[in-house]
Design an enzyme around this catalytic site. Structure first.
Site, PDB file in Angstrom:
ATOM      1  N   ASP A 186      -7.110  86.615  28.896  1.00 38.30           N
ATOM      2  CA  ASP A 186      -7.703  87.429  28.836  1.00 38.30           C
ATOM      3  C   ASP A 186      -8.873  88.235  29.525  1.00 38.30           C
ATOM      4  O   ASP A 186      -9.026  86.908  31.001  1.00 38.30           O
ATOM      5  CB  ASP A 186      -8.716  87.241  27.420  1.00 38.30           C
ATOM      6  CG  ASP A 186      -9.704  88.410  27.119  1.00 38.30           C
ATOM      7  OD1 ASP A 186      -9.444  89.216  26.454  1.00 38.30           O
ATOM      8  OD2 ASP A 186     -10.947  88.000  26.754  1.00 38.30           O
ATOM      9  N   GLU A 208      -3.735  90.120  30.786  1.00 32.70           N
ATOM     10  CA  GLU A 208      -4.905  91.864  31.287  1.00 32.70           C
ATOM     11  C   GLU A 208      -5.903  92.367  32.048  1.00 32.70           C
ATOM     12  O   GLU A 208      -6.305  91.520  32.123  1.00 32.70           O
ATOM     13  CB  GLU A 208      -6.221  91.483  29.789  1.00 32.70           C
ATOM     14  CG  GLU A 208      -6.687  93.113  29.326  1.00 32.70           C
ATOM     15  CD  GLU A 208      -8.069  92.159  28.694  1.00 32.70           C
ATOM     16  OE1 GLU A 208      -8.103  93.112  27.280  1.00 32.70           O
ATOM     17  OE2 GLU A 208      -9.031  91.577  28.741  1.00 32.70           O
TER      18      GLU A 208
END
Length: 588
Positions: A232, A305
């Site tokens: 993330d 990401e």
């Protein structure tokens, strides 16, 4: 790396003004499982509730693994399931080595892994490396300056205002969730950096103890049987080094907005996309590769990401001497359309941005939604959801589906009173809809019954989206035709077709608003995708795109509102496409 040497070498060329052509140097390629995988993102809180509390959980996911198997999914990626105060619904982790009690226990997780392996499904976990919760024992020890934790986070004395004599934050940096990225801690008498919510202090990756700790997190869950990680929020992992006096530089105004609390008000030159971030991803890849080398088994995958520009994102893949992420997420089908609107030319631009910049021998991936973006059917229009699902399944590489895209779920209508997302809550009733991510996180729609079959309890943690009575798995499974059945046909074609797994790709604009994609492989049927993104009927001549396509093409899959018939041959020299119609045809 052994698998790297087996990857096909790709050559890019622009063909006759019709877009790009991606050619293979061989007709067959040996690919690892992740290179043609169908990844399915589960937002655990909203997928399936097993105990009636209105919150999705691990046992709920386990109970629906056969649904994923039936879809044809290769791997399920779970948004964070670790112990958390849930300020950011799991992205504020207080214990990276245990399960959030709302979601279950470690034994429940092990039961999920066991059942997934029985069904030959892989489980991918969300790795949140940038920050922890402020309720983490690490942060509490750092506040007290306990030995080994003094510099676990990014601390700073701040500045003294020469006019007022007041202490102020070190810089003007802004957080993603609106407002200053610095928070004063009274006990420690310093500011700490938080690029997300106040409750999410940034870890200090210039401290080798933090680097080692996060590698231990990866190894722990690999030992529990996961098949990889989605990482993330990588862009803000490192910030620029301070100067000789220990001061950080201010960012400058962008002119993009007049709202001084919005992160877009300032540049992010000093707080995103630092070169050290690339090296950290390479180190994590080594952890995964070492685990396979020591324990054997399949490769574990690393998905990154990043909404960064191509020059930065493509470095995550690795370089000539070092392997990096298997798949840096490709959000171009989201971002280009957000900026410019949905059209054939903009879709072509989004494809170009990835395939024309991707290093040779690497694997592409295609994404149309996630838990941070409004649902695909709402953004593109419900009439285009089949076309967008076709794109992610037909283009070369891996596909990523966010839960609900297969049935055409749309955004929920969440009022200010019901808003729980910190991004929205940090705004106000007049502007919260610009920031809240709650609409795309509403509970999954399983049936037309009470609470959409998501829970047996009296309520759900977020209100259900409108239209669940008809847009749900139960209804679409029993219908003659539905988005769900089209999606399953796409996955089945993708898994069975050597052309899609190994073939070359050519794409471009056939007529205004009409996109064409050709996938071809020696000694295998050619596949042709035609999508009319316009609002008027178009009649096209496919031979203008590919002179070899003159004989009738057999229709394999059509969008929901198309009136054509599967199994019927259509003349490629004069093929009519209704508005929003999307077709997959074959030479076979």
């Amino acid at each position: 790396m052994r698998f790297f040497l087996l990857l096909t070498f790709f050559i890019f060329s622009v063909g006759s003004g019709n877009g790009c052509q991606l050619e293979n140097s061989s007709t067959e390629a040996t690919k690892d499982w992740w290179e043609t995988a169908q990844f399915y993102q589960i937002y655990p809180r909203s997928f399936k509730d097993s105990d009636g509390d209105g919150i999705g959980d691990l046992n709920g996911i386990t109970s629906k693994l056969e649904y994923l198997k039936d879809l044809g999914v290769t791997a399920a990626w779970l948004s964070p399931i670790f112990t958390s105060p849930m300020v950011d619904f799991g992205y504020d982790i207080s214990d990276f080595f245990d399960i959030q009690p709302e979601y279950g226990t470690l034994e429940d997780f092990r039961a999920l892994i066991k059942r997934a392996k029985e069904l030959d499904l892989k489980i991918i976990l969300d790795f949140v490396p940038n920050h922890s919760s402020n309720e983490s024992s690490w942060f509490k020890k750092s506040v007290k300056r306990e030995k080994g934790y003094e510099d676990y986070y990014v601390w700073h004395d701040g500045k003294i205002n020469a006019t007022t004599g007041d202490r102020e934050p070190p810089t003007n940096w802004l957080q993603y969730f609106r407002g200053s990225a610095w928070e004063w801690n009274e006990e420690r008498q310093q500011y700490y950096l938080h690029q997300f919510a106040v409750q999410q202090p940034d870890l200090n990756y210039r401290n080798p103890l933090v680097v080692d700790q996060m590698k231990r997190v990866l190894r722990y869950w690999l030992n529990e049987g996961v098949s990889g990680f989605r990482c993330d929020a990588l862009p803000p992992l490192f910030e620029v080094l301070p100067d000789a006096d220990g001061q950080f530089p201010d960012e400058v105004m962008t002119g993009a907005t007049d709202d001084p609390d919005d992160r877009d008000y300032l540049t992010t030159t000093y707080i995103e996309n630092q070169p050290e971030t690339i090296d950290m991803v390479y180190q994590w890849r080594t952890v995964l590769d070492d685990h396979k080398r020591i324990f054997g088994g399949n490769s574990s995958v690393l998905l990154i990401e990043t909404y960064s520009a191509a020059w930065f994102s493509m470095q995550f893949y690795g370089n000539r001497s070092t392997e990096g992420a298997h798949l840096p997420f490709n959000f171009n089908l989201i971002t280009v359309m957000e900026q410019k609107g949905l059209s054939a030319s903009h879709v072509q631009e989004a494809i170009d941005l990835w395939l024309n910049n991707m290093p040779a021998g690497r694997t592409a991936n295609w994404v149309i939604g996630n838990h941070d973006k409004r649902r695909a059917a709402s953004r593109y229009g419900e009439e285009h959801i089949d076309a967008m699902n076709m794109l992610v399944m037909i283009l070369p590489g891996a596909s990523v589906t966010y839960q609900g895209e297969e049935i055409g779920m749309t955004d929920g209508d969440i009022s200010w009173e019901d808003t729980v997302d910190p991004w929205g809550c940090n705004s106000n009733p007049d502007i919260y809809e610009q920031y809240t991510r709650d609409p795309e996180r509403t509970p999954f729609q399983w049936t037309s019954g009470s609470n959409a079959g998501f829970t047996d309890g009296p309520s759900t943690w977020l209100p259900l989206a409108d239209g669940y009575e008809t847009v749900n798995v139960e209804t679409e499974s029993s219908a003659d035709r539905s988005h769900l059945k089209i999606y399953k046909s796409l996955v089945a074609l993708r898994k069975s077709s050597k052309t899609l797994q190994n073939g070359s790709t050519k794409y471009g604009i056939l007529e205004e608003d009409v996109l064409v994609i050709r996938r071809s492989l020696t000694n295998s049927p050619t596949l042709v995708v035609l999508i009319n993104f316009g609002t008027e009927t178009k009649t096209v001549d496919v031979s203008q795109f590919d002179k070899s396509l003159t004989a009738n093409l057999n229709l394999l899959i059509r969008s929901l509102d198309s009136t054509k018939t599967e199994g019927t041959g259509y003349d490629p020299l004069s093929l009519s496409l209704e508005p929003a119609e999307a077709l997959i045809l074959t030479t076979e």
